[in-house]
Design a protein around this motif. Sequence first.
Motif, short mmCIF file in Angstrom:
data_model
loop_
_atom_site.label_atom_id
_atom_site.label_comp_id
_atom_site.label_asym_id
_atom_site.label_seq_id
_atom_site.Cartn_x
_atom_site.Cartn_y
_atom_site.Cartn_z
N PHE A 1 -7.34 -1.02 -7.06
CA PHE A 1 -8.33 -1.91 -6.55
C PHE A 1 -9.33 -2.45 -7.47
O PHE A 1 -10.08 -1.82 -8.00
CB PHE A 1 -8.75 -1.45 -5.22
N GLY A 2 -9.65 -3.73 -7.28
CA GLY A 2 -10.80 -4.28 -7.94
C GLY A 2 -12.02 -4.14 -7.09
O GLY A 2 -11.87 -3.67 -5.73
N PHE B 1 -9.74 5.24 3.99
CA PHE B 1 -8.25 4.63 4.84
C PHE B 1 -7.09 5.37 4.45
O PHE B 1 -6.85 6.02 3.51
CB PHE B 1 -8.12 3.33 3.79
N LEU C 1 -10.91 0.26 -3.23
CA LEU C 1 -10.53 1.48 -2.90
C LEU C 1 -9.99 2.42 -4.11
O LEU C 1 -9.42 1.84 -5.35
CB LEU C 1 -9.21 1.35 -1.95
N LEU D 1 -10.11 -8.45 -1.47
CA LEU D 1 -9.70 -7.33 -2.26
C LEU D 1 -8.23 -7.59 -3.03
O LEU D 1 -7.27 -7.84 -2.57
CB LEU D 1 -9.47 -5.93 -1.79
N THR E 1 0.70 4.01 -6.74
CA THR E 1 -0.43 4.04 -6.56
C THR E 1 -1.11 2.66 -6.74
O THR E 1 -0.91 2.11 -7.70
CB THR E 1 -1.27 5.08 -7.35
N GLN E 2 -1.88 2.16 -5.60
CA GLN E 2 -2.44 0.73 -5.76
C GLN E 2 -3.97 1.01 -6.78
O GLN E 2 -4.82 1.90 -6.12
CB GLN E 2 -2.66 0.12 -4.59
N TYR F 1 -6.81 6.79 0.69
CA TYR F 1 -7.79 5.91 -0.24
C TYR F 1 -9.45 6.06 0.18
O TYR F 1 -9.53 6.24 1.55
CB TYR F 1 -7.67 4.59 -0.32
N PHE G 1 -0.69 7.69 1.95
CA PHE G 1 -1.82 7.70 1.08
C PHE G 1 -2.96 8.14 2.16
O PHE G 1 -3.11 7.71 3.09
CB PHE G 1 -1.81 6.35 0.57
N LEU H 1 -7.48 6.05 -4.94
CA LEU H 1 -6.62 7.09 -4.60
C LEU H 1 -7.28 8.56 -4.37
O LEU H 1 -7.67 8.99 -5.25
CB LEU H 1 -5.19 7.05 -5.11
N GLN I 1 -13.27 4.38 -0.15
CA GLN I 1 -14.01 3.02 -0.61
C GLN I 1 -15.35 3.59 -0.74
O GLN I 1 -16.04 3.77 0.35
CB GLN I 1 -13.52 1.77 0.39
#
Lengths: 113, 113
Positions: free
Chosen positions: B104-105, A90, A44, B90, B101-102, A36, A34, A46, A38
């Motif tokens: 995020f806050g 990242f 983060l 996070l 896929t993650q 990502y 992946f 994707l 930020q």
Amino acid sequence: AQSVTQPDARVTVSEGASLQLRCKYSYSATPYLFWYVQYPRQGLQLLLKYYSGDPVVQGVNSFEAEFSKSNSSFHLQKASVHWSDSAVYFCALSRTGGYKVVFGSGTRLLVSP
Amino acid sequence: GGIITQTPKFLIGQEGQKLTLKCQQNFNHDTMYWYRQDSGKGLRLIYYSITENDLQKGDLSEGYDASREKKSSFSLTVTSAQKNEMAVFLCASSMDRGQDTQYFGPGTRLLVL
């Protein structure tokens, strides 16, 4: 154990120039990979992900990444950067069937006018 | 689309204090994660949870407790804040495993005086 290395802590490029952010991974099998991004004071998001198939994967905002099994690399590229691309990027890895995701230390990109 | 909410945005504590961070998601995701982000060190996994009432330790779990009493929420407790500690925590969620896929806050920024 798996690991991700981003060798460049900071990269500065001029607006309109091409970009490559480097990512090397360590894992015995084929991982999920992946990228990502930020943006300041945000979580983060994707950009793209890869598991199999065409080694060049397209992502959002004209980013693409190229997977190389022989080099254990997954470099992120963009043909022409914009000032709004300034952010921290990242690279991350997950093994098949696992829940954990291992992140690299990040590369801070600054696009200068 | 969904959203991940983290509260509080900023947390200032005293040395030795117990501090709790909260995370809510409305994606209806099964898996939730807590990461610690230190400058130049990327994201390190503290705890994750694959379903309600499940807890799994990450690489950095010492000094932390976690709780997942509902599918939509995941809280993290710093059991004894360390003097001069400064980090961003996070929270993330994903549908199931690490290849998903993650999301995020925006993070909780901790400062310990």
